[in-house]
Design a protein around this motif. Structure first.
Motif, mmCIF file in Angstrom:
data_model
loop_
_atom_site.group_PDB
_atom_site.id
_atom_site.type_symbol
_atom_site.label_atom_id
_atom_site.label_comp_id
_atom_site.label_asym_id
_atom_site.label_seq_id
_atom_site.Cartn_x
_atom_site.Cartn_y
_atom_site.Cartn_z
ATOM 1 N N GLU A 55 0.826 -1.207 0.000
ATOM 2 C CA GLU A 55 0.000 0.000 0.000
ATOM 3 C C GLU A 55 0.863 1.260 0.000
ATOM 4 O O GLU A 55 0.517 2.249 -0.645
ATOM 5 N N ILE A 56 1.964 1.221 0.703
ATOM 6 C CA ILE A 56 2.873 2.378 0.726
ATOM 7 C C ILE A 56 3.452 2.615 -0.661
ATOM 8 O O ILE A 56 3.557 3.767 -1.102
ATOM 9 N N GLN A 57 3.792 1.547 -1.370
ATOM 10 C CA GLN A 57 4.300 1.705 -2.737
ATOM 11 C C GLN A 57 3.248 2.345 -3.642
ATOM 12 O O GLN A 57 3.553 3.245 -4.427
ATOM 13 N N VAL A 58 2.003 1.878 -3.512
ATOM 14 C CA VAL A 58 0.919 2.469 -4.308
ATOM 15 C C VAL A 58 0.738 3.934 -3.919
ATOM 16 O O VAL A 58 0.616 4.806 -4.785
ATOM 17 N N MET A 59 0.755 4.207 -2.622
ATOM 18 C CA MET A 59 0.595 5.581 -2.145
ATOM 19 C C MET A 59 1.694 6.473 -2.729
ATOM 20 O O MET A 59 1.410 7.564 -3.238
ATOM 21 N N ASN A 60 2.935 6.007 -2.657
ATOM 22 C CA ASN A 60 4.051 6.808 -3.171
ATOM 23 C C ASN A 60 3.911 7.081 -4.668
ATOM 24 O O ASN A 60 4.270 8.156 -5.136
ATOM 25 N N GLY A 61 3.376 6.114 -5.409
ATOM 26 C CA GLY A 61 3.212 6.279 -6.849
ATOM 27 C C GLY A 61 2.001 7.107 -7.247
ATOM 28 O O GLY A 61 1.842 7.461 -8.413
ATOM 29 N N THR A 62 1.146 7.407 -6.274
ATOM 30 C CA THR A 62 -0.096 8.128 -6.591
ATOM 31 C C THR A 62 -0.295 9.379 -5.737
ATOM 32 O O THR A 62 -1.393 9.933 -5.710
ATOM 33 N N MET A 63 0.745 9.830 -5.057
ATOM 34 C CA MET A 63 0.610 10.982 -4.150
ATOM 35 C C MET A 63 0.049 12.221 -4.848
ATOM 36 O O MET A 63 -0.750 12.943 -4.265
ATOM 37 N N ASP A 64 0.465 12.456 -6.099
ATOM 38 C CA ASP A 64 -0.029 13.649 -6.777
ATOM 39 C C ASP A 64 -1.543 13.574 -7.006
ATOM 40 O O ASP A 64 -2.243 14.580 -6.911
ATOM 41 N N VAL A 65 -2.073 12.383 -7.228
ATOM 42 C CA VAL A 65 -3.519 12.213 -7.385
ATOM 43 C C VAL A 65 -4.205 12.254 -6.015
ATOM 44 O O VAL A 65 -5.241 12.904 -5.849
ATOM 45 N N LEU A 66 -3.622 11.570 -5.036
ATOM 46 C CA LEU A 66 -4.208 11.533 -3.694
ATOM 47 C C LEU A 66 -4.339 12.928 -3.087
ATOM 48 O O LEU A 66 -5.321 13.220 -2.410
ATOM 49 N N ASN A 67 -3.337 13.763 -3.323
ATOM 50 C CA ASN A 67 -3.334 15.101 -2.728
ATOM 51 C C ASN A 67 -3.732 16.191 -3.722
ATOM 52 O O ASN A 67 -3.496 17.371 -3.472
ATOM 53 N N GLU A 68 -4.360 15.799 -4.814
ATOM 54 C CA GLU A 68 -4.813 16.762 -5.818
ATOM 55 C C GLU A 68 -5.928 17.630 -5.233
ATOM 56 O O GLU A 68 -6.921 17.126 -4.711
ATOM 57 N N GLY A 69 -5.742 18.914 -5.277
ATOM 58 C CA GLY A 69 -6.760 19.838 -4.795
ATOM 59 C C GLY A 69 -6.672 20.130 -3.309
ATOM 60 O O GLY A 69 -7.001 21.223 -2.882
ATOM 61 N N LYS A 70 -6.269 19.154 -2.515
ATOM 62 C CA LYS A 70 -6.089 19.365 -1.084
ATOM 63 C C LYS A 70 -5.225 18.231 -0.522
ATOM 64 O O LYS A 70 -5.130 17.157 -1.112
ATOM 65 N N VAL A 71 -4.640 18.476 0.622
ATOM 66 C CA VAL A 71 -3.789 17.471 1.257
ATOM 67 C C VAL A 71 -4.680 16.455 1.970
ATOM 68 O O VAL A 71 -5.414 16.798 2.900
ATOM 69 N N ARG A 72 -4.644 15.224 1.479
ATOM 70 C CA ARG A 72 -5.402 14.145 2.101
ATOM 71 C C ARG A 72 -4.479 13.220 2.892
ATOM 72 O O ARG A 72 -4.907 12.597 3.862
ATOM 73 N N ILE A 73 -3.231 13.135 2.447
ATOM 74 C CA ILE A 73 -2.236 12.269 3.090
ATOM 75 C C ILE A 73 -1.021 13.113 3.436
ATOM 76 O O ILE A 73 -0.442 13.762 2.570
ATOM 77 N N GLU A 74 -0.662 13.102 4.709
ATOM 78 C CA GLU A 74 0.561 13.780 5.145
ATOM 79 C C GLU A 74 1.644 12.728 5.249
ATOM 80 O O GLU A 74 1.696 11.957 6.207
ATOM 81 N N LYS A 75 2.490 12.708 4.240
ATOM 82 C CA LYS A 75 3.489 11.650 4.100
ATOM 83 C C LYS A 75 4.438 11.586 5.294
ATOM 84 O O LYS A 75 4.810 10.496 5.727
ATOM 85 N N GLU A 76 4.836 12.703 5.844
ATOM 86 C CA GLU A 76 5.776 12.706 6.974
ATOM 87 C C GLU A 76 5.167 12.031 8.202
ATOM 88 O O GLU A 76 5.832 11.247 8.879
ATOM 89 N N VAL A 77 3.921 12.323 8.486
ATOM 90 C CA VAL A 77 3.235 11.701 9.625
ATOM 91 C C VAL A 77 3.120 10.193 9.383
ATOM 92 O O VAL A 77 3.401 9.381 10.273
ATOM 93 N N PHE A 78 2.729 9.847 8.187
ATOM 94 C CA PHE A 78 2.604 8.441 7.799
ATOM 95 C C PHE A 78 3.935 7.726 8.022
ATOM 96 O O PHE A 78 3.988 6.663 8.653
ATOM 97 N N ASN A 79 5.003 8.325 7.521
ATOM 98 C CA ASN A 79 6.336 7.719 7.637
ATOM 99 C C ASN A 79 6.764 7.553 9.088
ATOM 100 O O ASN A 79 7.388 6.549 9.448
ATOM 101 N N GLN A 80 6.456 8.509 9.933
ATOM 102 C CA GLN A 80 6.820 8.410 11.351
ATOM 103 C C GLN A 80 6.169 7.187 11.993
ATOM 104 O O GLN A 80 6.812 6.463 12.762
ATOM 105 N N HIS A 81 4.922 6.939 11.659
ATOM 106 C CA HIS A 81 4.223 5.786 12.227
ATOM 107 C C HIS A 81 4.768 4.469 11.670
ATOM 108 O O HIS A 81 4.849 3.471 12.396
ATOM 109 N N ILE A 82 5.151 4.469 10.404
ATOM 110 C CA ILE A 82 5.734 3.268 9.797
ATOM 111 C C ILE A 82 7.071 2.945 10.464
ATOM 112 O O ILE A 82 7.363 1.787 10.770
ATOM 113 N N VAL A 83 7.885 3.960 10.704
ATOM 114 C CA VAL A 83 9.171 3.760 11.387
ATOM 115 C C VAL A 83 8.941 3.212 12.793
ATOM 116 O O VAL A 83 9.655 2.311 13.254
#
Length: 119
Positions: A55-83
């Motif tokens: 899912e993270i790979q898909v997210m990384n490949g689609t971030m521009d679509v996911l966050n189009e128009g507004k921020v829906r995914i905050e990648k830094e927060v996501f990454n902190q939880h994954i770590v």
């Protein structure tokens, strides 16, 4: 450009279905790590981590679509939880793993919601 966007939307469609099962399984895993450990819990952890990585790979490949128009995914927060999940798994401490999976769960719920919104 339009073909790339179409592929990204298709990937997000697959992610939405996959995400529902992942979120459900993370909840089950938290119960197992909170005192109801089974013989196959370690294999279950591996399967969930593999699913999270996909899912993270898909997210990384689609971030521009996911966050189009507004921020829906905050990648830094996501990454902190994954770590934090990775660190807890490395320590092999069930309580820390349960806590880390509880904390990362909203990130994956948000990812599923964001993917649904942009489709």
């Amino acid at each position: 450009m339009e073909e790339n966007r179409k592929e990204q939307i298709e990937a997000l469609e697959v992610l939405v279905d996959f995400n529902e099962r992942l979120v459900k399984n993370i909840r089950i895993l938290v119960k197992e790590l909170s005192g109801e450990r089974l013989d196959d819990t370690d294999n279950f952890i591996k399967g969930i981590v593999d699913a999270m990585n996909w899912e993270i790979q898909v997210m990384n490949g689609t971030m521009d679509v996911l966050n189009e128009g507004k921020v829906r995914i905050e990648k830094e927060v996501f990454n902190q939880h994954i770590v934090a999940v990775a660190n807890a798994i490395e320590k092999k401490d069930d309580a820390k793993m349960a806590e880390a999976f509880v904390n990362v769960l909203p990130c994956f719920e948000q990812l599923g919601e964001a993917a649904s919104q942009v489709m």
